[in-house]
Design a protein around this motif. Structure first.
Motif, PDB file in Angstrom:
ATOM      1  N   ARG A   1      -1.250 -55.445   9.886  1.00  0.00           N
ATOM      2  CA  ARG A   1      -2.532 -56.145   9.794  1.00  0.00           C
ATOM      3  C   ARG A   1      -3.149 -56.324  11.181  1.00  0.00           C
ATOM      4  O   ARG A   1      -2.490 -56.834  12.100  1.00  0.00           O
ATOM      5  CB  ARG A   1      -2.328 -57.508   9.132  1.00  0.00           C
ATOM      6  CG  ARG A   1      -3.617 -58.303   8.919  1.00  0.00           C
ATOM      7  CD  ARG A   1      -3.366 -59.707   8.433  1.00  0.00           C
ATOM      8  NE  ARG A   1      -2.851 -59.734   7.069  1.00  0.00           N
ATOM      9  CZ  ARG A   1      -1.604 -60.083   6.751  1.00  0.00           C
ATOM     10  NH1 ARG A   1      -0.753 -60.413   7.697  1.00  0.00           N
ATOM     11  NH2 ARG A   1      -1.219 -60.103   5.496  1.00  0.00           N
ATOM     12  N   SER A   2      -4.393 -55.913  11.331  1.00  0.00           N
ATOM     13  CA  SER A   2      -5.197 -56.188  12.525  1.00  0.00           C
ATOM     14  C   SER A   2      -6.639 -55.830  12.195  1.00  0.00           C
ATOM     15  O   SER A   2      -6.939 -55.287  11.127  1.00  0.00           O
ATOM     16  CB  SER A   2      -4.698 -55.393  13.740  1.00  0.00           C
ATOM     17  OG  SER A   2      -5.161 -54.058  13.698  1.00  0.00           O
ATOM     18  N   ASN A   3      -7.539 -56.093  13.127  1.00  0.00           N
ATOM     19  CA  ASN A   3      -8.948 -55.768  12.915  1.00  0.00           C
ATOM     20  C   ASN A   3      -9.298 -54.353  13.362  1.00  0.00           C
ATOM     21  O   ASN A   3     -10.469 -53.965  13.337  1.00  0.00           O
ATOM     22  CB  ASN A   3      -9.837 -56.779  13.656  1.00  0.00           C
ATOM     23  CG  ASN A   3      -9.787 -58.161  13.010  1.00  0.00           C
ATOM     24  OD1 ASN A   3      -9.695 -58.278  11.799  1.00  0.00           O
ATOM     25  ND2 ASN A   3      -9.829 -59.196  13.830  1.00  0.00           N
ATOM     26  N   ASP A   4      -8.303 -53.604  13.804  1.00  0.00           N
ATOM     27  CA  ASP A   4      -8.526 -52.230  14.269  1.00  0.00           C
ATOM     28  C   ASP A   4      -7.892 -51.256  13.280  1.00  0.00           C
ATOM     29  O   ASP A   4      -6.680 -51.006  13.337  1.00  0.00           O
ATOM     30  CB  ASP A   4      -7.916 -52.056  15.662  1.00  0.00           C
ATOM     31  CG  ASP A   4      -8.238 -50.689  16.267  1.00  0.00           C
ATOM     32  OD1 ASP A   4      -8.756 -49.821  15.536  1.00  0.00           O
ATOM     33  OD2 ASP A   4      -7.968 -50.490  17.466  1.00  0.00           O
TER      34      ASP A   4
ATOM     35  N   ASN B   1      -4.067 -49.640  13.170  1.00  0.00           N
ATOM     36  CA  ASN B   1      -3.205 -49.894  12.013  1.00  0.00           C
ATOM     37  C   ASN B   1      -2.598 -48.603  11.480  1.00  0.00           C
ATOM     38  O   ASN B   1      -1.409 -48.550  11.147  1.00  0.00           O
ATOM     39  CB  ASN B   1      -4.005 -50.596  10.908  1.00  0.00           C
ATOM     40  CG  ASN B   1      -4.374 -52.012  11.259  1.00  0.00           C
ATOM     41  OD1 ASN B   1      -3.828 -52.592  12.195  1.00  0.00           O
ATOM     42  ND2 ASN B   1      -5.313 -52.587  10.527  1.00  0.00           N
TER      43      ASN B   1
ATOM     44  N   ASP C   1      -8.978 -53.980   2.559  1.00  0.00           N
ATOM     45  CA  ASP C   1      -9.877 -54.742   3.419  1.00  0.00           C
ATOM     46  C   ASP C   1     -10.416 -53.871   4.546  1.00  0.00           C
ATOM     47  O   ASP C   1     -10.328 -54.220   5.724  1.00  0.00           O
ATOM     48  CB  ASP C   1      -9.149 -55.971   3.980  1.00  0.00           C
ATOM     49  CG  ASP C   1     -10.109 -56.958   4.629  1.00  0.00           C
ATOM     50  OD1 ASP C   1     -11.315 -56.872   4.329  1.00  0.00           O
ATOM     51  OD2 ASP C   1      -9.658 -57.779   5.439  1.00  0.00           O
ATOM     52  N   GLN C   2     -10.973 -52.705   4.179  1.00  0.00           N
ATOM     53  CA  GLN C   2     -11.583 -51.776   5.123  1.00  0.00           C
ATOM     54  C   GLN C   2     -10.602 -51.336   6.209  1.00  0.00           C
ATOM     55  O   GLN C   2     -10.952 -51.165   7.371  1.00  0.00           O
ATOM     56  CB  GLN C   2     -12.833 -52.393   5.763  1.00  0.00           C
ATOM     57  CG  GLN C   2     -13.903 -52.755   4.741  1.00  0.00           C
ATOM     58  CD  GLN C   2     -15.167 -53.292   5.386  1.00  0.00           C
ATOM     59  OE1 GLN C   2     -15.193 -53.594   6.569  1.00  0.00           O
ATOM     60  NE2 GLN C   2     -16.214 -53.431   4.599  1.00  0.00           N
TER      61      GLN C   2
ATOM     62  N   ARG D   1      -8.077 -52.993   7.413  1.00  0.00           N
ATOM     63  CA  ARG D   1      -7.477 -54.057   8.219  1.00  0.00           C
ATOM     64  C   ARG D   1      -6.069 -54.399   7.762  1.00  0.00           C
ATOM     65  O   ARG D   1      -5.316 -55.049   8.480  1.00  0.00           O
ATOM     66  CB  ARG D   1      -8.362 -55.304   8.176  1.00  0.00           C
ATOM     67  CG  ARG D   1      -9.727 -55.117   8.818  1.00  0.00           C
ATOM     68  CD  ARG D   1     -10.539 -56.411   8.802  1.00  0.00           C
ATOM     69  NE  ARG D   1     -11.840 -56.224   9.403  1.00  0.00           N
ATOM     70  CZ  ARG D   1     -12.928 -55.865   8.763  1.00  0.00           C
ATOM     71  NH1 ARG D   1     -12.868 -55.646   7.457  1.00  0.00           N
ATOM     72  NH2 ARG D   1     -14.083 -55.711   9.388  1.00  0.00           N
TER      73      ARG D   1
ATOM     74  N   SER E   1      -5.468 -62.163   0.176  1.00  0.00           N
ATOM     75  CA  SER E   1      -6.178 -61.023   0.745  1.00  0.00           C
ATOM     76  C   SER E   1      -6.651 -60.087  -0.360  1.00  0.00           C
ATOM     77  O   SER E   1      -6.257 -60.235  -1.523  1.00  0.00           O
ATOM     78  CB  SER E   1      -5.253 -60.269   1.697  1.00  0.00           C
ATOM     79  OG  SER E   1      -4.283 -59.519   0.962  1.00  0.00           O
TER      80      SER E   1
END
Length: 992
Positions: free
Chosen positions: A80-83, A87, A238-239, A241, A533
Motif C-alpha cells: 500500500r502506498s500512493n505511488d 507498488n 483503489d487506482q 494504491r 478499503s
C-alpha cells in the motif's frame, strides 16, 4: 444412595489405609508416562475442518470444494502506498521472493500473464465501444493519409493552427468536426502542460484478480493498451494504491505446526523488503495467518495463565493454612492429575484445539477444590482429637461423599458438551471432564494416601496441635454480622434478583470472530484495514459449477443480488456476442491495412517552433473569443465559439507560462518525453489494433495459467468467487449474504458460509450443553439427598447465582461470543458444588453451623481457587480467553455469594422456625427451658442442635451439642485448650 456412597467411601478409606505406598508410587508412574506421551505426541491445532463433523451437510460441501480445487486459505500480502508504479515494483519483488522461499509455498499469485490474449483483447469490449473505435479510427486514418501529417507534437500543433483559420471556422458544417477535435486537443494540451510543469499524470488501473482486465479498456478507447495491460496484470485496488500478493500453503499445512513456521518465514522475508522500500507499507494477513496468530496468542496466554494460577493457588494455600507441607502435597497431587488428563487427551484424541487447550488453567482452579475440601476436613478431624484412622474415615465418609457428588456435577457439566455435532466442543468436554475425574480420583485416593504416609507413626498429640494451628473457623461475631437479619438479607436478595432479571434480558451475542482476537495483531489490523478499503475483505464465498455454461448463468444471477459486491471467475474471459464483435473487428483491421503507421516517434523536437505555435494558437484563441463575444446574442455559432475558446485559453496559458520558467535543455527533454508517451502510445495502439485476430473465439488455452489453476478443477468444474458488499464478519450482513446466495446455489460454501454455520452450530451446542448439564446436575443432586427440601435448598443458590450473573453481564454490557458462551454449562456444574457442600454439612450437623466448621472455610477457599484459575485468563491478549475468564469470575462469584450468604440465611430461618415450633408456651425458669429443648428433634429436616444463628430468649440457657475443643459456636463462651487430653466420644452424626 447415601449408604451406597458411604460404603464406597469406607472401601476407599480401607484401601488407602492398607496400601498407601503402592497408591502413591502407581500414581507417580501413571503421571510420568502420561507426561511423556503428552510431551512427545500431543499437539495443539487451529483448524476449523477438525472441529466440525465432516458428515455435516454444510461442512461436506466445503471439504469437497477444498479437495477438488486443492484450496487452502491464502497468505495475503498487502502492498500500500500512493505511488502505483512503486507498488507494482515492490509487488514484483515480493512475488519473486515468495517463489524462492523455503519451506516452499504451493502457489504464488502476484502477476497474471495476458500475453496469450493480447491479439484478442478487442473481443472483451462492448459492441458500442467497438463501433466508437471504428468511428474514431476514421479521423485518424483521414489525417494520416495527408502527406504532411504525422503523429507527433509539431503535426498536432500544425493541424490546430490550420483549423483556426477564419475561412475554416466561418463554415457551419466544419463545426461538427471542429468541436470534437477541440475536446481532444484540450485534453492533450492539459497533459502537455502537466509534462512541462514536471507533474506526473496518475493513470487509473483496474481492480480485482479474476475480473476481466480488458473490460475497462473501452473507457480509454485508443489510449495505451499496453500500459493498461501491464497495470491490470497485478491484483490492484483503489487506482493501484493497494496491490495484493496471494500465496497458498502446502496442502494440509494450515492444520499443522508448519503453518506457523511458514508465517514466521514470510514475516522475515517481508521485513527485509520493507527495509529496502520504507516508502511502501507491506502487511500480512489472510486466513492461515489469522489462524497462526490466534493459535500462538492463545497458547502463550494459556501457558501464562496456568503459571499464574499455580503460583496464586500455592500462595493462597500457604497463607490460609499457615504451613507448607500439606498444601504442597495437594498441589503435587493436582499436578499428577493434570499429567494424567493430558495423557488421556493424547491417547483419546491426539490433539487439543483452541477451545480444549484452555482446560488446563480451568482444571487448576477446579481440581484443587477437592483437595481443599479433603485437607480441611482431615485437619478438622485431627484438631478434634480423632485418631488418624477415624480422621480418614470421617473425612471420606462425609466430605468425600460430598465432593464425589460435587465433582460428578462438574464433570457432567463438561461431559454434557460431548453430545452435539460440534467436534471441537465435544473434545473440550471430554478432556475437561476427564481432567475433573482425574482430580477427583487423585484427591479421594492419592492425597489421603500421601497424608497417611506422612502422619502414620507420628504422635497423636503432635498431629492434633499441628492441625489446630492450620484449622480455623469463624468466631461468633462473624455469625452475628452475617446472620442477624436474615429477612433483610433475603429481601435484598429478592430485589437484586428482580433487577438481575431486568438486565438479563439485555444480554447480547457478538458473532464477530475478529473480536475474539488481539486487535493489536498485524494480521487483524490488516484485515480490518482491507474492510475499510475498496478491496473489502479477502474472505469470499464460493460456488462450484459443473461447466462453463452453468457458471455463466450463475454469475449473471449472482450479479443481481443486492448483497454481492464482486464476482471472480473464468466466465469474465468468455465474452458474449462473439459473431457481431468479430465482424466489427474485421472491419477495423481492414481499415488499418495500408495505413502509414510510424514505429518510432523519438525524433528531436524543435522547442522554439513549439513555443511559436502555442503562442500563435493563444493569440488566435483570444482574438476569436473577443470577436465571437460580439455576436453571441445573434448567432448560435458565436456562442459555440465563445464556449470553445474559453476552454482552450487556460491550458495554452499554462503551457506557455511553464515554458518560460523552464530551461531550454530541460524543456526539450520534457517535450520529447511527452511526444513519446502520447504519440508513441497512439502509434502502438494503431499497430496493436492492426494485429487483432478473429479467426476463432477465446479458449481456455488462451487464459493465464495462474487463473486456470485457481478457477478450474482437474475434472473441469468451474469455481466462482463471490465477495460480499458488506463486512463478512458482521452477523446480520453475513446472514443476508448467505441467504441470498442460497437462493441461487443451495450448496454455496466458503469461509463466510462456514463461519455463519459454525457460529450458529456452536451457539446451539452450548445452549444444549447447558440444558443437559442442568438436567443431569438436578438428577445427581436428587440422588445425593433424596429429599425435596434438601434438593431445593441445594439448587436455589445455583439458580440465584446464575440469574445474578446474567444480570451483571447485561448491566455491564458484556456480550456473549463464540468463546465465552462455554461458561453457561460450566457455571452450572461448578456453582452447584458450593450448595452441595453447604447443605451436606447442614444435613450432617443438623444445624446451620457452616462457618464454625471446616466446610465454610473450604467452600470459600475452593471458590477463591476457582476464581484464580479462571481469573488468570484475564491476562490473556486473546479476547476470547479474556472474556471466558471475565464471565466465569462473574458466574462463580455470584454462586459463591448465594451459597455462603443467601442460602445460610434460609437455613438460619429453618433453625429458628423448628426451634420455636418445639418451644413451650411459657418459660418459667432456665431449668424448665433446658428440659423443654430436646437434644434432637425429628422433623422434615434434621433438627437444629444449638445453631449459632438461632436467637436465645432472655434467661434461656444454651445446650451445647458436641462442640468439641475447637468449636466456636454461638452457645459456647469458653474454649478448651486444643492441646488438652480429650475424652473419647462417639462422633456419629445424626441420621439423615
Amino acid at each position: 444412595m447415601r449408604r451406597t456412597l458411604e460404603f464406597l467411601a469406607r472401601g476407599i478409606s480401607s484401601l488407602v489405609w492398607t496400601l498407601p505406598v503402592p497408591i502413591v508410587l502407581c500414581s507417580i508412574v501413571v503421571a510420568g508416562a502420561s507426561a511423556w506421551l503428552a510431551a512427545t505426541r500431543l499437539r495443539v491445532i487451529n483448524d476449523t475442518d477438525a472441529i466440525i463433523r465432516p458428515d455435516s451437510p454444510i461442512h461436506r460441501n466445503y471439504l469437497q470444494y477444498k479437495n477438488e480445487f486443492q484450496a487452502e486459505g491464502d497468505y495475503v500480502v498487502v502492498v500500500r502506498s500512493n505511488d502505483p508504479e512503486k507498488n507494482r515494483e515492490v509487488a514484483q519483488k515480493i512475488g519473486e521472493a515468495l517463489k524462492q522461499m523455503s519451506p516452499p509455498l504451493r502457489r504464488v499469485l502476484y502477476r497474471l500473464d495476458f500475453s496469450r490474449l493480447e491479439d484478442r483483447f478487442l473481443l472483451f469490449l462492448d459492441t458500442d465501444d467497438l463501433r466508437q473505435i471504428e468511428k474514431d479510427l476514421q479521423g485518424y486514418l483521414k489525417a494520416l493519409r495527408q502527406p504532411k501529417v504525422r503523429l507527433n507534437v509539431h503535426s498536432m500543433l500544425d493541424q490546430a493552427n490550420a483549423r483556426f483559420s477564419e475561412a475554416y471556422l466561418r463554415k457551419a458544417e466544419n463545426w461538427k468536426e471542429f468541436k470534437p477535435f477541440i475536446d481532444q486537443f484540450i485534453a492533450m494540451l492539459n497533459r502537455l502542460a502537466d509534462t512541462v510543469e514536471g507533474r506526473v499524470t496518475v493513470r487509473t488501473p483496474v481492480a480485482s484478480p479474476a475480473e476481466s482486465k480488458a473490460s475497462k479498456v473501452a473507457q480509454a478507447k485508443l489510449e495505451d493498451f499496453q500500459r493498461l495491460k501491464t497495470e491490470n496484470e497485478f491484483i490492484s485496488f483503489d487506482q493501484g494504491r493497494i496491490i495484493l500478493v496471494l500465496a497458498s500453503p502446502p496442502i494440509g499445512a494450515q492444520a499443522t505446526d508448519e503453518n506457523q513456521r511458514i508465517v514466521h518465514r514470510l514475516r522475515q522475508v517481508l521485513a527485509t523488503i520493507q527495509t529496502q522500500n520504507p516508502q511502501v507499507h507491506i502487511g500480512l494477513t489472510g486466513e492461515p495467518v489469522l489462524a497462526a496468530d490466534e493459535l500462538e496468542t492463545s497458547s502463550q496466554d494459556t501457558i501464562r495463565a496456568t503459571g499464574i494460577a499455580f503460583a496464586l493457588v500455592a500462595l493462597l494455600y500457604v497463607v490460609a493454612y499457615g504451613e507448607l507441607w500439606r498444601p504442597l502435597v495437594a498441589i503435587v497431587v493436582l499436578v499428577l492429575a493434570l499429567c494424567g488428563s493430558l495423557g488421556f487427551a493424547t491417547l483419546a484424541i491426539g490433539h487439543l484445539n483452541l477451545i480444549s487447550e484452555a482446560f488446563v488453567a480451568m482444571v487448576v482452579g477446579l481440581g484443587i477444590d477437592f483437595g481443599i475440601q479433603i485437607m480441611s476436613r482431615y485437619e478438622e478431624e485431627l484438631a478434634l482429637g480423632r485418631s488418624l484412622r477415624d480422621a480418614l474415615d470421617n473425612t471420606l465418609r462425609h466430605t468425600g461423599v460430598a465432593i464425589l457428588t460435587g465433582g460428578a456435577t462438574t464433570a457432567v457439566a463438561f461431559f454434557s458438551m460431548c453430545f452435539n455435532d460440534f467436534i471441537g466442543l465435544a473434545e473440550f468436554g471430554a478432556v475437561a471432564g476427564a481432567g475433573v475425574l482425574f482430580c477427583l480420583v487423585g484427591n479421594l485416593i492419592v492425597l489421603p494416601a500421601a497424608y497417611i504416609l506422612r502422619d502414620r507413626g507420628r504422635e497423636p498429640h503432635k498431629l492434633q496441635t499441628e492441625a489446630s494451628r492450620s484449622h480455623w473457623a469463624a468466631g461468633p461475631f462473624v455469625h452475628r454480622i452475617l446472620f442477624s437479619f436474615p429477612w433483610g438479607v433475603l429481601a435484598a436478595a429478592a430485589v437484586a434478583s428482580w433487577l438481575a432479571w431486568q438486565y438479563a434480558q439485555k444480554v447480547t451475542f457478538d458473532y464477530n470472530l475478529l473480536h475474539l482476537q488481539n486487535p493489536k495483531l498485524e494480521s487483524v489490523q490488516e484485515e480490518l484495514s482491507l474492510l475499510q478499503s475498496p478491496a473489502n475483505s479477502v474472505v469470499v464465498a464460493v460456488s462450484v459449477a459443473n461447466d462453463l455454461e452453468e457458471a455463466k448463468k450463475r454469475v449473471e444471477q449472482f450479479k443481481k443480488l443486492p448483497t454481492v459486491r464482486d464476482l471472480h471467475s473464468l466466465t469474465e474471459f468468455f465474452p458474449e456476442k462473439i459473431s457481431e464483435k468479430q465482424a466489427l473487428i474485421r472491419r477495423i483491421v481492414q481499415r488499418l491495412k495500408g495505413a502509414r503507421i510510424q514505429t518510432d516517434v523519438r525524433s528531436q523536437i524543435n522547442v522554439a517552433r513549439v513555443r511559436r505555435d502555442l503562442a500563435s494558437l493563444l493569440e488566435k484563441s483570444r482574438e476569436g473569443y473577443r470577436e465571437a463575444k460580439k455576436y453571441t446574442a445573434f448567432a448560435q455559432q458565436a456562442r459555440d465559439a465563445v464556449e470553445v475558446f474559453s476552454k482552450l485559453i487556460p491550458p495554452l496559458e499554462r503551457a506557455l507560462a511553464a515554458m518560460e520558467q523552464t530551461s531550454q535543455e530541460e524543456l526539450g527533454r520534457r517535450l520529447n518525453r511527452y511526444q513519446i508517451e502520447v504519440f508513441g502510445a497512439m502509434q502502438r495502439n494503431l499497430a496493436w489494433l492492426a494485429s487483432q485476430k478473429v479467426d476463432r473465439p477465446i479458449g481456455l488455452e488462451d487464459l493465464p495459467v495462474e487463473l486456470l489453476e485457481r478457477y478450474r478443477s482437474p475434472s473441469g468444474r468451474i469455481l466462482i468467487e463471490i465477495s460480499p458488499k458488506e463486512s463478512p464478519w458482521d452477523h446480520q450482513s453475513l446472514a443476508r449474504f448467505v441467504k441470498d446466495l442460497r437462493t441461487i446455489d443451495p450448496n454455496v460454501t466458503g469461509t463466510p458460509v462456514e463461519n455463519y454455520e459454525y457460529i450458529e452450530l456452536l451457539r446451539k451446542a452450548y445452549l444444549d450443553a447447558a440444558r443437559w448439564a442442568l438436567i443431569v446436575v438436578a438428577i445427581l443432586v436428587a440422588i445425593h439427598f433424596l429429599h425435596p427440601g434438601y434438593i431445593l435448598l441445594t439448587l436455589l443458590p445455583l439458580g440465584l447465582g446464575s440469574l445474578w450473573a446474567l444480570g451483571i453481564v447485561g448491566l455491564a454490557q458484556i456480550p456473549f461470543n463464540p468463546a465465552n458462551i462455554i461458561t453457561l454449562p460450566l457455571v452450572l456444574g461448578i456453582g452447584v458444588a458450593y450448595g452441595i457442600y453447604a447443605v451436606d454439612r447442614y444435613q450432617e450437623e443438623g444445624r446451620m453451623n457452616l462457618f464454625s466448621t471446616s466446610t465454610g472455610k473450604a467452600i470459600l477457599l475452593s471458590a477463591v481457587t476457582a476464581l484464580i484459575g479462571f481469573g488468570s485468563l484475564l491476562v490473556s491478549t486473546h479476547r476470547g480467553l479474556y472474556s471466558i475468564g471475565l464471565l466465569m469470575l462473574v458466574g462463580i462469584g455470584s454462586c459463591l455469594v448465594t451459597s455462603l450468604w443467601v442460602l445460610p440465611q434460609i437455613l438460619c430461618l429453618l433453625d429458628r422456625w423448628r426451634l420455636l415450633r418445639k418451644q413451650p408456651t411459657s418459660l418459667a425458669s432456665d431449668a424448665d427451658a433446658n428440659q423443654a429443648r430436646p437434644a434432637a428433634v425429628e422433623s422434615t429436616l434434621d433438627s437444629p442442635r444449638g445453631s449459632p444463628c438461632t436467637p436465645l430468649e432472655t434467661g434461656q440457657a444454651a445446650v451445647p451439642s458436641d462442640p468439641g475443643p475447637n468449636h466456636l459456636g454461638g452457645y459456647r463462651e469458653t474454649q478448651k485448650d486444643p492441646a488438652a487430653p480429650q475424652e473419647k466420644k462417639t462422633s456419629e452424626p445424626p441420621a439423615s
